[in-house]
Write a protein that holds these residues in place. Structure first.
Motif, PDB file in Angstrom:
ATOM      1  N   LEU A  27       0.833  -1.199   0.000  1.00 33.17           N
ATOM      2  CA  LEU A  27       0.000   0.000   0.000  1.00 33.17           C
ATOM      3  C   LEU A  27       0.868   1.250   0.000  1.00 33.17           C
ATOM      4  O   LEU A  27       1.810   1.360   0.790  1.00 33.17           O
TER       5      LEU A  27
ATOM      6  N   MET B 158      -3.315   5.423  -0.036  1.00 32.62           N
ATOM      7  CA  MET B 158      -4.349   4.452   0.317  1.00 32.62           C
ATOM      8  C   MET B 158      -4.684   4.517   1.800  1.00 32.62           C
ATOM      9  O   MET B 158      -3.803   4.459   2.660  1.00 32.62           O
TER      10      MET B 158
ATOM     11  N   TRP C 207      -8.529  -0.055  -3.173  1.00 36.81           N
ATOM     12  CA  TRP C 207      -7.598  -1.181  -3.220  1.00 36.81           C
ATOM     13  C   TRP C 207      -8.342  -2.460  -3.586  1.00 36.81           C
ATOM     14  O   TRP C 207      -7.846  -3.271  -4.387  1.00 36.81           O
TER      15      TRP C 207
ATOM     16  N   ASN D 275      -9.069  -2.235  -7.318  1.00 39.74           N
ATOM     17  CA  ASN D 275      -7.873  -2.390  -8.138  1.00 39.74           C
ATOM     18  C   ASN D 275      -7.348  -3.817  -8.164  1.00 39.74           C
ATOM     19  O   ASN D 275      -6.762  -4.257  -9.158  1.00 39.74           O
ATOM     20  N   ASN D 276      -7.564  -4.551  -7.064  1.00 37.82           N
ATOM     21  CA  ASN D 276      -6.964  -5.873  -6.963  1.00 37.82           C
ATOM     22  C   ASN D 276      -7.930  -7.037  -7.149  1.00 37.82           C
ATOM     23  O   ASN D 276      -7.504  -8.129  -7.525  1.00 37.82           O
TER      24      ASN D 276
END
Length: 416
Positions: free
Chosen positions: A327, A331, A351, A354-355
């Motif tokens: 991170l 974030m 996050w 995005n993941n």
């Protein structure tokens, strides 16, 4: 680890780190001879807890003030902020910014710094006042204690250097206050009261020491210089913070009561958090898009004591999560210690997107799939990842006792 890759290497360091209260008060200046001045400091911070006002009345008081409207255009926004800040400062007084290195206090410091020097230059040109750059006229002061994250300390130093403002670091004593340690709802008020008391006391002590230093050399200076030193010792203190408009709508910010009690001013009081970031970016502040990083005590659920062990535990746990998940500073992430010392990891929604935004597709979910089921599945994947990396065992070593859980980040969620 380098926290501010955009720091201008040509900006000379102007920060001074002063540690108070301790056995002695020390001050130094690169532009003057190294004269060691020491003064015994005992109980420099005395706080009387008289929280007779409520957070509601404090916010109501703020809302009653008439502030100018702000255009969305960044240039107009900053010009308006500088205009307001110029009306707040007094170059004949000590202007002290309660500084944390966060985007709010950083913008406040940048505005006060620019306005102060602009006003000083104008007065000097007009011949109305003799410009006085002696220590005490303008400083950013960072309160240091066990509740300050180490990365925030480093960030504050670098941002102060970037702005060009002198930085002083002053240890505060809230960690010895029983009401603060109990953490039953008044900790924020207690902490800010200690902070603002420390800022006032340290500033006044600096004035007195400056006066003593000049008095010792009175045989070598003119009477006018002696008069200036005397005026310096009686100089008033104006305190500033980075409270913005959105903060005034948050009933959990009992620190606003403490700020009112100490007549703390804020150049940002009439703009939102989004506008704060717009203005900070326009001024090229390197932390303009950094996630908020409040004190470590804010990670503790109400009733979980704010001891050094608990504060250290959440700080180390957060550092481990940031390292494991990669991170960056933009974030949001918290590791909260809930009732029963259970560790709750909170991660920025961005996050997750995005993941794991393709997680539902990978499992063959259609458009009608239950969003809650998908969220629970993704959450479990991340929890399992942390466990495989040994995070749960690490938390036990730190003093957490109740396992780990994970949810989306939500500001102020520590009480749930």
């Amino acid at each position: 680890m380098k926290y501010l890759s955009t720091i201008n290497s040509n900006v000379s360091s102007r920060s001074k780190r002063l540690f108070l209260p301790s056995q002695f008060f020390r001050s130094s200046s690169s532009s003057s001879s190294n004269v060691g001045l020491q003064r015994q400091q005992e109980d420099i911070v005395t706080v009387t807890h008289t929280a007779n006002s409520s957070i509601g009345s404090t916010i109501g008081h703020i809302k009653q003030q008439n502030f100018p409207s702000i255009q969305s255009d960044a240039t107009a926004l900053v010009e308006s902020l500088l205009h307001r800040t110029s009306a707040l400062i007094d170059t004949s007084q000590s202007n002290i910014i309660a500084f944390s290195g966060g985007v709010d206090s950083s913008l406040a410091a940048a505005l006060v710094y620019r306005s102060f020097h602009s006003s000083s230059s104008s007065q000097g040109q007009q011949g109305k006042h003799q410009r006085n750059d002696s220590p005490g006229n303008l400083k950013a002061i960072l309160g240091t204690s066990n509740s300050l994250p180490q990365r925030q300390l480093l960030l504050a130093r670098e941002v102060a250097d970037f702005i060009g403002i002198e930085l002083m670091e002053v240890p505060t004593k809230e960690g010895t206050d029983e009401e603060y340690i109990a953490n039953k709802g008044q900790a924020c008020f207690v902490c800010k009261s200690h902070l603002y008391s420390a800022l006032e006391a340290v500033t006044q002590t600096a004035h007195e020491m400056n006066h003593q230093h000049q008095h010792m050399h009175q045989d070598d200076v003119s009477n006018a210089s002696i008069d200036t030193a005397t005026n310096s010792s009686n100089r008033g203190v104006i305190l500033y913070n980075g409270t913005n408009k959105d903060d005034t709508h948050d009933p959990t910010r009992l620190g606003l009561i403490a700020a009112k009690n100490f007549s703390v001013q804020s150049p940002l009081l009439h703009i939102t958090k989004d506008q704060v970031r717009i203005a900070a970016k326009h001024l090229n502040l390197p932390n303009h898009n950094y996630a908020a990083s409040p004190c470590l005590r804010s990670r503790l659920a109400l009733g979980v004591e704010a001891t050094q062990d608990h504060l250290d535990a959440v700080q180390k746990a957060e550092e481990r999560v940031r390292s494991l998940l990669g991170l960056d500073e933009t974030m949001d992430m918290r590791v909260r210690m809930l009732a029963g010392k259970r560790a709750m990891v909170e991660l920025d929604r961005r996050w997750f997107v995005n993941n794991y935004e393709k997680e539902s597709t990978d499992h063959g979910d259609d458009a009608d799939a239950n969003a809650e089921d998908i969220h629970m599945r993704v959450t479990k994947i991340v929890e399992d990842r942390l466990r495989r990396e040994g995070f749960e065992h690490y938390c036990k070593e730190l003093g957490f006792d109740g396992g780990i859980s994970l949810r989306h980040f939500k500001s102020g969620s520590v009480s749930t």
